[in-house]
Design an enzyme around this catalytic site. Structure first.
Site, PDB file in Angstrom:
ATOM      1  CE1 TYR A  22      -7.000 -26.458 -27.113  1.00 39.48           C
ATOM      2  CE2 TYR A  22      -9.337 -25.992 -26.823  1.00 39.48           C
ATOM      3  CZ  TYR A  22      -8.018 -25.575 -26.804  1.00 39.48           C
ATOM      4  OH  TYR A  22      -7.712 -24.276 -26.480  1.00 39.48           O
ATOM      5  CG  HIS A  99       0.594 -25.953 -25.355  1.00 37.57           C
ATOM      6  ND1 HIS A  99      -0.184 -25.567 -24.279  1.00 37.57           N
ATOM      7  CD2 HIS A  99       1.826 -25.444 -25.145  1.00 37.57           C
ATOM      8  CE1 HIS A  99       0.562 -24.840 -23.460  1.00 37.57           C
ATOM      9  NE2 HIS A  99       1.782 -24.749 -23.954  1.00 37.57           N
TER      10      HIS A  99
HETATM   11  C1  DQA Z   1      -3.858 -25.625 -24.631  1.00 37.62           C
HETATM   12  C2  DQA Z   1      -3.723 -24.236 -25.265  1.00 37.62           C
HETATM   13  C3  DQA Z   1      -4.135 -23.147 -24.296  1.00 37.62           C
HETATM   14  O1  DQA Z   1      -4.035 -21.873 -24.909  1.00 37.62           O
HETATM   15  C4  DQA Z   1      -5.582 -23.344 -23.866  1.00 37.62           C
HETATM   16  O2  DQA Z   1      -5.938 -22.376 -22.924  1.00 37.62           O
HETATM   17  C5  DQA Z   1      -5.853 -24.709 -23.377  1.00 37.62           C
HETATM   18  C6  DQA Z   1      -5.257 -25.843 -24.079  1.00 37.62           C
HETATM   19  C7  DQA Z   1      -3.575 -26.742 -25.657  1.00 37.62           C
HETATM   20  O3  DQA Z   1      -3.380 -27.876 -25.218  1.00 37.62           O
HETATM   21  O4  DQA Z   1      -3.580 -26.498 -26.865  1.00 37.62           O
HETATM   22  O5  DQA Z   1      -6.623 -24.904 -22.451  1.00 37.62           O
HETATM   23  O6  DQA Z   1      -2.915 -25.744 -23.577  1.00 37.62           O
END
Ligand code: DQA
Length: 140
Positions: A22, A99
């Site tokens: 992330y 995402h």
């Molecule tokens: C997310 C992807 C999701 O699967 C995960 O649960 C997240 C972050 C992303 O930004 O890549 O919390 O939304």
């Protein structure tokens, strides 16, 4: 135009959790960059994060007539929240799903979003730039 950037569950932990997935930047620094990005293009942005599904639904419900668009990273709710899906379908404000990671290149359970069908579009896999690309989609 005025936009709402809405972050869901665990996104307050960005920068501290799984930085290889992330990124290492905090939500505050990402949001400030997004605020400047919008301002440079003559637009406003407001930010809200909650770990609570209900609060996210309320924000979406209240967005109609207030914002020109919503950029939503629902976190894990993406994969199973019919409540959020219904909230998005209930309002006329366009919602773009975002995402940080490429959910289709990850675990099986992440490869499904119950939100995309009711969203105007989706941007994923570009880290914080996913938010920028989603915001840009409103004025391009
Ligand atoms: C997310 C992807 C999701 O699967 C995960 O649960 C997240 C972050 C992303 O930004 O890549 O919390 O939304």
């Amino acid at each position: 135009m005025k936009f709402l950037v809405l972050n869901g569950v665990n996104l307050n932990m960005t920068g501290r959790r799984e930085p290889s997935v992330y990124g290492g930047e905090t939500p505050e620094s990402i949001n400030e960059e997004l605020r400047i990005f919008c301002a440079e293009h003559g637009h406003g942005a407001e930010f809200f994060q909650s770990n609570s599904e209900g609060e996210l639904c309320t924000q979406i419900q209240n967005a109609e007539g207030v914002y020109d668009g919503v950029v939503l990273n629902a976190g894990a709710y993406t994969h199973y929240s019919y409540a959020l899906r219904d909230a998005i379908a209930s309002v006329r404000v366009p919602v773009v799903e975002v995402h940080l990671s490429n959910i289709f290149a990850r675990e099986e359970f992440r490869r499904k979003s119950v939100l995309t069908e009711v969203c105007a579009g989706a941007v994923l896999g570009f880290g914080k730039n996913s938010y920028k690309l989603a915001l840009e989609s409103f004025w391009l």
